[in-house]
Motif scaffolding. Structure first.
Motif, PDB file in Angstrom:
ATOM      1  N   GLY A  82      13.732 -22.424  19.316  1.00  0.00           N
ATOM      2  CA  GLY A  82      14.958 -22.567  18.548  1.00  0.00           C
ATOM      3  C   GLY A  82      15.995 -21.571  19.036  1.00  0.00           C
ATOM      4  O   GLY A  82      15.766 -20.806  19.971  1.00  0.00           O
ATOM      5  N   CYS A  83      17.158 -21.599  18.405  1.00  0.00           N
ATOM      6  CA  CYS A  83      18.142 -20.550  18.656  1.00  0.00           C
ATOM      7  C   CYS A  83      17.677 -19.261  17.987  1.00  0.00           C
ATOM      8  O   CYS A  83      16.720 -19.261  17.210  1.00  0.00           O
ATOM      9  N   LEU A  84      18.369 -18.169  18.292  1.00  0.00           N
ATOM     10  CA  LEU A  84      18.037 -16.866  17.716  1.00  0.00           C
ATOM     11  C   LEU A  84      19.073 -16.540  16.651  1.00  0.00           C
ATOM     12  O   LEU A  84      20.283 -16.647  16.900  1.00  0.00           O
ATOM     13  N   LEU A  99      15.675 -10.709  12.725  1.00  0.00           N
ATOM     14  CA  LEU A  99      15.837 -11.751  13.717  1.00  0.00           C
ATOM     15  C   LEU A  99      14.884 -12.869  13.337  1.00  0.00           C
ATOM     16  O   LEU A  99      13.725 -12.620  12.979  1.00  0.00           O
ATOM     17  N   ASN A 100      15.362 -14.112  13.417  1.00  0.00           N
ATOM     18  CA  ASN A 100      14.539 -15.276  13.089  1.00  0.00           C
ATOM     19  C   ASN A 100      14.684 -16.349  14.150  1.00  0.00           C
ATOM     20  O   ASN A 100      15.753 -16.550  14.715  1.00  0.00           O
ATOM     21  N   SER A 101      13.602 -17.040  14.434  1.00  0.00           N
ATOM     22  CA  SER A 101      13.625 -18.222  15.270  1.00  0.00           C
ATOM     23  C   SER A 101      12.336 -18.994  15.015  1.00  0.00           C
ATOM     24  O   SER A 101      11.602 -18.705  14.061  1.00  0.00           O
ATOM     25  N   ALA A 102      12.064 -19.981  15.857  1.00  0.00           N
ATOM     26  CA  ALA A 102      10.833 -20.757  15.761  1.00  0.00           C
ATOM     27  C   ALA A 102      10.540 -21.364  17.116  1.00  0.00           C
ATOM     28  O   ALA A 102      11.430 -21.497  17.963  1.00  0.00           O
ATOM     29  N   PRO A 166      17.243 -20.976   4.539  1.00  0.00           N
ATOM     30  CA  PRO A 166      18.098 -21.293   5.691  1.00  0.00           C
ATOM     31  C   PRO A 166      17.623 -20.649   6.984  1.00  0.00           C
ATOM     32  O   PRO A 166      17.737 -21.249   8.060  1.00  0.00           O
ATOM     33  N   PHE A 167      17.062 -19.438   6.899  1.00  0.00           N
ATOM     34  CA  PHE A 167      16.621 -18.741   8.106  1.00  0.00           C
ATOM     35  C   PHE A 167      15.367 -19.370   8.712  1.00  0.00           C
ATOM     36  O   PHE A 167      15.017 -19.078   9.859  1.00  0.00           O
ATOM     37  N   VAL A 168      14.705 -20.249   7.971  1.00  0.00           N
ATOM     38  CA  VAL A 168      13.596 -21.043   8.510  1.00  0.00           C
ATOM     39  C   VAL A 168      14.090 -22.425   8.927  1.00  0.00           C
ATOM     40  O   VAL A 168      13.732 -22.935   9.990  1.00  0.00           O
ATOM     41  N   MET A 169      14.941 -23.022   8.102  1.00  0.00           N
ATOM     42  CA  MET A 169      15.407 -24.371   8.375  1.00  0.00           C
ATOM     43  C   MET A 169      16.253 -24.443   9.647  1.00  0.00           C
ATOM     44  O   MET A 169      16.140 -25.407  10.423  1.00  0.00           O
ATOM     45  N   ALA A 170      17.113 -23.455   9.864  1.00  0.00           N
ATOM     46  CA  ALA A 170      18.004 -23.510  11.033  1.00  0.00           C
ATOM     47  C   ALA A 170      17.218 -23.594  12.338  1.00  0.00           C
ATOM     48  O   ALA A 170      17.448 -24.512  13.147  1.00  0.00           O
ATOM     49  N   PRO A 171      16.263 -22.674  12.600  1.00  0.00           N
ATOM     50  CA  PRO A 171      15.503 -22.817  13.854  1.00  0.00           C
ATOM     51  C   PRO A 171      14.576 -24.020  13.872  1.00  0.00           C
ATOM     52  O   PRO A 171      14.291 -24.564  14.947  1.00  0.00           O
ATOM     53  N   ILE A 401      11.525 -18.916  29.591  1.00  0.00           N
ATOM     54  CA  ILE A 401      12.880 -18.471  29.235  1.00  0.00           C
ATOM     55  C   ILE A 401      13.244 -19.155  27.920  1.00  0.00           C
ATOM     56  O   ILE A 401      13.467 -20.366  27.890  1.00  0.00           O
ATOM     57  N   PRO A 402      13.318 -18.427  26.817  1.00  0.00           N
ATOM     58  CA  PRO A 402      13.622 -19.082  25.535  1.00  0.00           C
ATOM     59  C   PRO A 402      15.003 -19.716  25.544  1.00  0.00           C
ATOM     60  O   PRO A 402      15.923 -19.236  26.222  1.00  0.00           O
ATOM     61  N   ALA A 403      15.160 -20.777  24.773  1.00  0.00           N
ATOM     62  CA  ALA A 403      16.466 -21.427  24.660  1.00  0.00           C
ATOM     63  C   ALA A 403      17.527 -20.450  24.187  1.00  0.00           C
ATOM     64  O   ALA A 403      18.707 -20.598  24.510  1.00  0.00           O
TER      65      ALA A 403
END
Length: 514
Positions: A82-84, A99-102, A166-171, A401-403
């Motif tokens: 996901g995005c960061l 910082l959150n992502s998935a 939201p910090f889970v749903m977005a990524p 390389i993460p997105a």
């Protein structure tokens, strides 16, 4: 979103396996011999999973990099990132920002076995019990596991609080495409508490309107800093330390001349200096990595010592992994590769190890062949460029390389005719939309354009000398920024800084009426 309509057609015929795993020996034998609450798990089928990451203690970027590495070593093949996001803490608010992502990956680990692996990674990285929802160096949660619903004393899948965070749903949304690409993804959408699937749940929370607010920012890591590229258009100044570049070849070959030009561009407002030591103009002769380094490193080292360069970003324009590695070791902040990894098979792996941002540009062939007739054939240039960029980015993600470290460039002037370049400048929103069909994360990546002084501008405006194409460059940059470009790569920094500022002001003004 277009994907929701497709979802509604797919969902009724999509069969989701629902395994309710309790503290019991009655779970389906094909899935478990017994539950880990009291038993040994048997599972060998490869399953697609989504795992959320969070960190707010220590070096958060390093924590993410280490967690990804440990997951790969533990039997989780990471396919997408996901995005960061940098986010305000939830529930327990008196703590540092997260910082959150998935990630989306595949594994043969059973769900509780996977849970055990993730908990071990958390422990090995220094997480202790602590306060629930409190500070932690790394937090790894299983959001989704194949088509399975799981409910035991230690694991609930889908994660029970996905839909309120939201910090889970977005990524999570980032990991999908606007087109439903598999039965597994259709099944994931069916888990949503809303009939329109995950997309509707995200919109109900606020969707894209939440991004950029104080509590949630989409960021790109550069060094130990976080770059919010959405605040303004960034201007990248071109510094060619070559004898044969099409516009300024030979002008900045000495260290003194090159450094003087870099200083001037910074004083004129450049945010980034892009240093290239090998020409990629059509039919340019290729030099060796060693010769490229001989030109590049003395200039790079000297610029880094300039007081004016403090707070500015330096990128290295190269398609050689050896040059990228040496430049980053000397202090370059990221790699700008015109080939998207196609001209050096080691490039993507090396950049992954360097842990720096990567500009993946669209080009067919190489500088000597890119304008051949076979490389100029497109059915629809915006759709074709988007599709081919997605392949390059997918290869980059598989290499590690993460997105969230990728910048995309449609490659204006590279394997393009005049009309193709115009279509791209007018069609940047279309390119993003087409990329979003396969990966919403990549569609949100910073978008770089480089029309500066290119030949197509001269053809249109009857300007044979590259230095006479600056007014046309300003016009093309204006079109690009209003179409969604985040970074503009230019020779004439002064005039294009003004153009970018005016465009940003217009965009902000337009947003105020929305």
């Amino acid at each position: 979103m277009s994907g929701i309509g497709i979802l509604r057609r797919l969902t009724p015929t999509t069969k989701c396996v629902t395994n309710v795993v309790l503290k019991s020996r009655k779970a389906p034998a094909s899935f478990f011999h017994s539950s880990p609450d009291s038993t040994v798990e048997v599972h060998s089928q490869e399953e697609e999973v989504v795992i959320a990451l969070g960190s707010n203690v220590g070096n958060r970027l390093n924590n993410f990099d280490e967690a990804l590495q440990l997951m790969r070593r533990s039997g989780i093949d990471i396919m997408r990132h996901g995005c960061l996001y940098e986010t305000e803490p939830a529930y327990v608010t008196e703590q540092p920002r997260f910082l959150n992502s998935a990630i989306r990956g595949v594994t043969k680990l059973g769900p509780h076995e996977l849970l055990g692996v993730l908990k071990k990674i958390e422990k090995d990285m220094g997480r202790t019990g602590g306060i629930r929802y409190g500070p932690r160096p790394i937090d790894l949660d299983i959001l989704l596991y194949g088509k399975h619903r799981i409910h035991s004393e230690t694991l609930i899948v889908p994660h029970e609080r996905i839909w309120e965070r939201p910090f889970v749903m977005a990524p999570l949304v980032d990991l999908l495409g606007s087109n439903v690409d598999s039965d597994v993804v259709a099944c994931w959408h069916s888990y949503s508490i809303h009939p329109g699937g995950i997309f509707e749940s995200w919109e109900k929370l606020g969707g894209q309107s939440l991004i950029g607010k104080d509590g949630m920012k989409r960021v790109l890591p550069v060094g130990n800093s976080l770059w919010d590229w959405s605040v303004k258009t960034s201007v990248m100044g071109i510094l060619n330390v070559t004898p044969d570049s099409f516009s300024d070849g030979g002008k900045y070959q000495s260290v003194e001349d090159a450094v003087s030009q870099a200083r001037m561009m910074i004083l004129q407002g450049a945010d980034i200096i892009d240093i290239g030591a090998q020409s990629t103009r059509p039919m340019a002769s290729r030099i060796s990595p060693e010769e490229e380094l001989d030109r590049l490193i003395p200039v790079l080292e000297t610029i880094l010592k300039m007081p004016e360069a403090e707070g500015k970003l330096l990128s290295v324009d190269t398609f050689y992994s050896q040059v990228a590695s040496e430049a980053v070791s000397k202090g370059a902040h990221f790699v700008n590769d015109v080939s998207g990894g196609l001209l050096d098979s080691k490039m993507l792996d090396v950049v992954a190890e360097l842990k720096v941002p990567y500009v993946a540009m669209h080009m067919r062939g190489n500088p000597s062949t890119m304008q051949n007739s076979e490389n100029l054939q497109y059915d629809d240039v915006c759709k074709d460029v988007a599709s081919e960029l997605c392949v390059r980015v997918q290869d980059a993600e598989l290499a590690g390389i993460p997105a969230w470290k990728i910048i995309i460039d449609p490659g204006i002037g590279f394997s393009k005719k005049v009309e193709h370049n115009l279509d791209i400048l007018m069609g940047l929103p279309t390119i993003r939309t087409e990329i979003a069909r396969k990966s919403l994360a990549v569609s949100h990546a910073p978008l770089l354009i480089g029309p500066s002084r290119k030949r197509f501008l001269g053809d249109i405006c009857s300007r044979s000398a590259a230095s006479d194409r600056d007014p046309a460059t300003v016009a093309s940059v204006t079109m690009g920024v209003l179409g969604g470009a985040n970074i503009v790569r230019v020779h004439n920094v002064k005039d294009n800084v003004d153009a970018a500022r005016l465009c940003d002001a217009m965009i902000e003004r337009r947003a105020s009426f929305a």
